[in-house]
Design a protein around this motif. Structure first.
Motif, PDB file in Angstrom:
ATOM      1  N   ALA A  89       0.858  -1.183   0.000  1.00  0.00           N
ATOM      2  CA  ALA A  89       0.000   0.000   0.000  1.00  0.00           C
ATOM      3  C   ALA A  89       0.892   1.230   0.000  1.00  0.00           C
ATOM      4  N   PRO A  90       0.557   2.285  -0.758  1.00  0.00           N
ATOM      5  CA  PRO A  90       1.423   3.470  -0.804  1.00  0.00           C
ATOM      6  C   PRO A  90       1.748   4.032   0.573  1.00  0.00           C
ATOM      7  N   GLN A  91       0.783   4.014   1.485  1.00  0.00           N
ATOM      8  CA  GLN A  91       1.028   4.580   2.804  1.00  0.00           C
ATOM      9  C   GLN A  91       2.025   3.746   3.595  1.00  0.00           C
ATOM     10  N   ALA A  92       2.048   2.427   3.342  1.00  0.00           N
ATOM     11  CA  ALA A  92       3.003   1.570   4.036  1.00  0.00           C
ATOM     12  C   ALA A  92       4.433   1.948   3.686  1.00  0.00           C
ATOM     13  N   LEU A  93       4.655   2.288   2.423  1.00  0.00           N
ATOM     14  CA  LEU A  93       5.993   2.732   2.024  1.00  0.00           C
ATOM     15  C   LEU A  93       6.351   4.048   2.695  1.00  0.00           C
ATOM     16  N   ALA A  94       5.395   4.988   2.743  1.00  0.00           N
ATOM     17  CA  ALA A  94       5.666   6.271   3.387  1.00  0.00           C
ATOM     18  C   ALA A  94       5.986   6.082   4.863  1.00  0.00           C
TER      19      ALA A  94
END
Length: 436
Positions: A38-43
């Motif tokens: 998920a994009p937020q997991a990378l952030a």
């Protein structure tokens, strides 16, 4: 050999809202997908690394990848994430649609992004390319224009007009910077519903004094003002007017010079007072309360001088106009008479103002912005620009005509292309990712 499996084009990690679907399509194109996130997991993982933590589950996989296919946004494409990818030698292939995200991608030097709904074969072809395309050669035939918005005391509507100018300049996909350099009564953050606890213009000025201010840092510090037709980034003003010594002449001048490489147009809201206090103080090297205003006016390519359309407002404008001219020299001035209504000036309000300005100041070219109390109240209530809450307002139409007269379609598009090329040409390096 016929029937032998072909070597994978690349090993990738996908951080996308529809990562599962995209992974299946990329595998069909011969791309080896190591993981989906998920994009937020990378952030969150990047922030953990920046704070000294260990995001082992994410970075152990990412370290094995050749590229990261990332749905880019301000939440996912951060300085910490780009720096971490650089440390692991992972190329970032950004996907973005809206103007703000595409401009953010360019500020990190990641090249032209693909769309978020792009076909898998296009991603595979981009991954197989040995290097990113070289930036186009720069052209300085149309330099960035810094527009300072000034007006005398008495609240003639400087900040409101600065906001509307920035929004109209952003139409057509242009990137516009909006700066609050008012050391007496900063108000852009309040008018636009933005938090003023952040670093804002004061932090930019401090960084400029140290010589480390660039487009990446300006993008990081600024607050985005979402707009469907373009991109406006706001550098908020001082959250306490007592901090005015932070905006010195040298700092403001250096900061605005850096802004020329950051945006297509920069609109600066300045204070009313043009007084120089060198004659009444003994410390000639000490800070000056009006230094930010004077520095911004001297750096401007154009000054928009705002007068309130009433007898007191016109009188105040005439008294300050000579001092303005003495400050800026031959810099062009566009005079705007704001909040025009017949009640304050009687019959033929426009004619009376024109004749008064021509007789006492020699001003023959005047732009009138009518009063639209309903639209102004709606904008104040929602903390948004008038052009957004009331696009058919007479104020919006008048400012649009003003922008057309000041900029012109040819110059605007040329400037847009020049700055877009400059943003794409910014190198992707960890050294340039600084914090205030």
């Amino acid at each position: 050999m016929i029937g032998a499996p072909s070597a994978p084009l690349a090993r990738v990690v996908i951080a996308h809202d529809h990562a599962t679907r995209l992974a299946a399509e990329l595998r069909a194109e011969g791309v080896e997908v190591l993981a989906t996130l998920a994009p937020q997991a990378l952030a969150d993982a990047a922030a953990d690394v920046a704070l000294g933590g260990e995001a082992a589950a994410v970075w152990s996989v990412l370290a094995e990848a050749d590229a990261l296919v990332l749905h880019a946004s301000r939440e996912t494409l951060t300085a910490a994430a780009v720096a971490a990818c650089d440390r692991h030698g992972v190329r970032i292939l950004p996907l973005a649609d809206d103007a703000a995200s595409r401009r953010l991608v360019g500020s990190f030097g990641l090249g032209e992004p693909l769309g978020t709904d792009v076909e898998a074969w296009r991603i595979a072809r981009a991954l197989s390319a040995p290097t990113m395309a070289a930036p186009e050669p720069l052209s300085d035939s149309t330099p960035t224009r810094i527009i300072a918005v000034w007006g005398p005391g008495g609240a003639p509507g400087r900040s409101t007009l600065a906001i509307e100018l920035a929004v109209e300049l952003a139409r057509g996909g242009r990137h516009v910077g909006l700066i609050d350099a008012d050391t007496h009564g900063p108000s852009l953050a309040l008018a636009l519903g933005l938090a003023d606890e952040g670093p804002g213009f004061a932090a930019v000025c401090r960084q400029a004094e140290l010589g480390g201010l660039d487009a990446r840092e300006l993008t990081r510090v600024s607050a985005p003002l979402t707009h469907p037709d373009g991109s406006v980034d706001v550098l908020t003003g001082l959250n306490r007017p007592s901090r005015w010594p932070e905006l010195s002449d040298a700092r403001v001048t250096a900061a605005l010079a850096a802004c020329r490489e950051w945006a297509d147009y920069v609109v600066v809201d300045v204070a009313a007072s043009l007084e120089r206090d060198e004659e009444i103080v003994s410390d000639l090297d000490g800070p000056r309360r009006n230094a930010a205003t004077l520095a911004a006016l001297r750096s401007a390519d154009l000054v928009v001088a705002v007068a309130s359309a009433d007898p007191l407002g016109v009188s105040r404008f005439l008294r300050g106009y000579d001092e303005l001219r003495a400050t800026i020299g031959v810099t062009p001035v566009s005079v705007v008479v704001n909040r025009l209504r017949p009640g304050a000036l009687g019959i033929d309000a426009r004619g009376q103002v024109r004749r008064t300005l021509e007789r006492f100041a020699g001003i023959t070219q005047v732009t009138f912005v009518p009063l639209d109390a309903r639209a102004a109240d709606a904008a104040m209530l929602s903390a948004r620009p008038i052009a957004e809450v009331a696009p058919r307002s007479a104020v919006t139409q008048a400012v649009r005509r003003l922008v057309g007269d000041l900029v012109g379609p040819g110059a605007a598009s040329a400037s847009q292309g020049t700055k877009a090329r400059r943003r794409r040409g910014v190198a992707q390096s960890e050294e340039g990712l600084r914090t205030a």
